[in-house]
Write an enzyme that holds these catalytic residues in place. Structure first.
Site, short mmCIF file in Angstrom:
data_model
loop_
_atom_site.label_atom_id
_atom_site.label_comp_id
_atom_site.label_asym_id
_atom_site.label_seq_id
_atom_site.Cartn_x
_atom_site.Cartn_y
_atom_site.Cartn_z
N ASP A 30 43.54 7.22 22.41
CA ASP A 30 44.33 7.65 21.23
C ASP A 30 44.71 9.11 21.45
OD1 ASP A 30 41.89 8.62 18.69
OD2 ASP A 30 41.70 8.65 20.87
N ASN A 41 43.64 9.35 16.64
CA ASN A 41 43.87 10.78 16.33
C ASN A 41 45.22 10.98 15.64
OD1 ASN A 41 41.54 12.02 17.50
ND2 ASN A 41 42.38 11.52 19.50
N THR A 43 38.57 5.48 24.79
CA THR A 43 38.28 6.83 24.27
C THR A 43 38.85 7.03 22.88
OG1 THR A 43 40.29 7.80 25.20
CG2 THR A 43 38.32 7.79 26.62
N ASN A 58 35.93 7.41 16.30
CA ASN A 58 36.46 6.23 17.00
C ASN A 58 35.91 4.93 16.42
OD1 ASN A 58 38.00 7.76 18.73
ND2 ASN A 58 36.46 7.82 20.34
N HIS A 72 35.03 15.35 24.41
CA HIS A 72 34.33 14.07 24.33
C HIS A 72 34.79 13.07 25.38
CE1 HIS A 72 33.26 15.42 20.22
NE2 HIS A 72 34.54 15.60 20.00
N ASP A 73 36.08 12.80 25.39
CA ASP A 73 36.60 11.67 26.18
C ASP A 73 36.51 11.94 27.67
OD1 ASP A 73 39.23 11.28 23.71
OD2 ASP A 73 37.16 10.56 23.73
O1 RIB Z 1 34.92 11.63 17.57
C1 RIB Z 1 35.58 12.09 18.72
C2 RIB Z 1 36.56 11.07 19.21
O2 RIB Z 1 37.54 10.82 18.19
C3 RIB Z 1 37.35 11.53 20.44
O3 RIB Z 1 37.67 10.42 21.22
C4 RIB Z 1 38.59 12.11 19.84
O4 RIB Z 1 39.70 12.05 20.74
C5 RIB Z 1 38.82 11.18 18.69
O5 RIB Z 1 39.47 10.01 19.19
CA CA Z 2 40.00 9.96 21.70
#
Ligand code: RIB
Ligand code: CA
Length: 339
Positions: free
Chosen positions: A12, A41, A143, A185, A261-262
């Site tokens: 996303d 997102n 992701t 997510n 994160h991803d």
């Molecule tokens: O909570 C973090 C996640 O949510 C990451 O993947 C960020 O890109 C959003 O998608």
């Molecule tokens: Ca993401």
């Protein structure tokens, strides 16, 4: 690319998704077969355009397939997810000195508008066809919300046995963001996450507990601008945006830092040491729509009622993560200069 890991990313995009895509494209250990896009997102048009921007900026020969524009069920009841975006406190009226809304993700990535086009085929149908035709050697790395993979599993359950491994960024054991009990997510599409978790696929969860241990800081931004390529500068711009938002909405243990994160989740397929403190637990997602809606419930008991189904990472090796990201961007610079 013979011993490279075959990977399908499902993103996303989103700024940390963008860094995950860059990492996959630049790493010789990853054979990126395609990138699926999903809402999360931002709306699907944004996440698809942003994904195309990253692929084009890296001049990568990787197809992009647009996926689902919304979660499977979580928005059907207005009272369930209501107008809450899940974006952890972002306020439209809180502006920075440039007069911009302070948010984790800009609508469009700081990269040139894409001129390449998405594929005609829907991501869900491409997932089914590609996985069924495979040797069972493809890793799927969601992701964002897992809507596409869940829909593919519902369309053709046989793909579950054709997926080598799922490594997903999502969930929280003791760290949360969208609500007091959930990570974005999973919270965005809880049913999708539970469908994937119940599918019997070897699966690793990379929750906020791990990603918040692999932050980047302003010195990293300076180093990235020293590299000075389009990709490195974009990561620096992304990190500036993220650090500003995290300082305001989710101050980290070390201020003026933010997680990617991803990119950490994807990096696990490049270097298995990048994740630490792994546990094999029974994990399910609360889909009841209550206070814990979208929570990843980890059953850590010795004798679980349901079979254990998920490896959960509670830690990360930030040094190894940094060496992956900087190593790939510095190598790309050398290759561009040599070309
Ligand atoms: O909570 C973090 C996640 O949510 C990451 O993947 C960020 O890109 C959003 O998608
Ligand atoms: Ca993401």
């Amino acid at each position: 690319m013979s011993d490279a890991v075959k990977v399908i990313l499902d993103c996303d995009t989103g700024d940390d998704d963008a860094v995950a895509i860059m990492t996959a494209v630049l790493s010789e250990k990853i054979d990126l077969l395609g990138v699926c896009t999903v809402q999360g997102n931002k709306g699907i048009e944004y996440t698809t355009e942003n994904t195309l921007r990253v692929i084009e900026a890296l001049n990568a020969d990787v197809p992009v397939f647009q996926g689902c524009p919304g979660p499977i069920a979580s928005r059907l009841l207005y009272s369930r997810h209501g107008s809450f975006s899940g974006m952890t406190g972002v306020k439209e009226d809180v502006k920075n000195e440039k007069g911009e809304v302070i948010s984790y993700h800009t609508d469009y990535l700081p990269l040139p508008k894409a001129t390449i086009k998405k594929q005609e085929k829907h991501a869900v149908f491409w997932l089914v066809e590609t996985l069924l035709a495979s040797e069972g050697d493809i890793c799927v790395v969601p992701t964002g919300p897992m809507t596409n993979l869940a829909m593919a599993l519902r369309l053709e359950p046989a793909i579950a046995k054709k997926i080598k491994e799922v490594v997903f960024m999502g969930g929280g054991v003791n760290v949360f963001n969208s609500t007091g009990a959930s990570e974005f997510n999973i919270w965005n599409d809880p049913e999708a996450a539970e469908i994937v978790l119940q599918a019997g696929i070897p699966i690793t969860m990379v929750p906020l507990d791990a990603t918040h241990q692999a932050n980047f800081d302003l010195e990293d931004c300076r180093r990235l601008r020293e590299i000075g390529t389009v990709a490195a500068n974009a990561v620096a711009d992304i990190m500036d945006t993220r650090i500003e938002a995290y300082d305001l909405y989710q101050p980290q243990a070390t201020l003026h830092t933010a997680p990617l994160h991803d990119a950490l989740a994807l990096s696990y397929l490049i270097d298995r040491e990048v994740l630490q403190d792994l546990h094999f637990w029974r994990v399910d997602v609360d889909i009841s729509g209550g206070f814990a809606d979208g929570a990843t419930l980890c059953d850590t008991r010795a004798f679980t009622d349901l079979p254990r189904n998920c490896t959960v990472a509670l830690g990360a090796n930030n040094e190894r993560f940094h060496s992956i990201i900087f190593g790939l961007l510095e190598r790309q610079k050398r290759e561009l200069e040599a070309a």
